[in-house]
Design a protein around this motif. Sequence first.
Motif: not given
Length: 334
Positions: A209-218
Amino acid sequence: MRKKPEYIFNKEIESKLTSFKIYLQKLGNGANTIRQKSNYAGYFLKWLETEHLQPEETRYNDLLSFIDYCKLEVDALSGVEGNSKRHINSKLRSIRNFYEYLKQFNPAIINPATNLNLKGIGQKLPSNIIDFKELENLYQSFESTTNREKRNKIILGILVYQGVTTEELHQLEPSHLKLKEGKIVVPGNRRRNSRTLELKPIQILELHEYLTEIRPTILKEITAPRPARKPTKINHPKIENQLFVSINGSENIKNSLLHMFKAIQKLNPEILHPKQIRASVITYWLKNHNLRQVQYMAGHKYVSSTERYQLNNLDSLQSKLEKLHPLNGAKSDY
């Protein structure tokens, strides 16, 4: 910064140290390390001058005299007499480096400091060890609603289950995650070896989830106008290669970790910093794996570094034995 008198050298010594510094820089030493090693090498060269010795003439017995000199020297600024064993060993390491540098020009030169170390230096034992169940409870109870909190929980998981250092957290890149294999590659450096460690199932889901959603958003929000203070210049290529980045775009996540541990201490006031978590994790590993396995998992270059943590297990065992000792009133099962 004002130099100590013992690190002020004449032009001849300064000339020798200039090329030594370039040699150290090529080896990848940092600015502080280069400054310290050149100071200690210059200190040694200064002593050689007083003894009317040339570096190529210096032998093992001369180094013993140098050690005695260090032990008796009085610091001109503090008035403290004698260098500590640890301080003298640092000087000896610098001297070894200086002779390795000299060997470039004179391969036949003898390095008198080879294998020369003062023994009997006690290493500080890991303290304030936290039971691993408490660390797992902390991870499970850590709130993760916002993107910042979700990122922090993932960082906490890597501290708890993989026992990494804060330096290694900064070095991690997305490519180090092998989610299909359920593993993470922790890169090595001058102080620690690289290793490949297992991820827990819950970590795999959160990291995906972090790689696909959270990190790109950050990363996308870093460039958006924000009321919070931001670095004057964001190094986009650098942060885009980092697994973990600050919400404000800083390459260093030190402040992020500071705020994360303030939140952690509200849940468990006994947990103070990442080093304490790592020490607790390594101590726990030693109860479940052999010494060499833990050495690999911790990334220790030397097994002696891992052995330090065995003492925490010995203390725990001693406490249990004392409770069961007949003189302490424990009933026998005979």
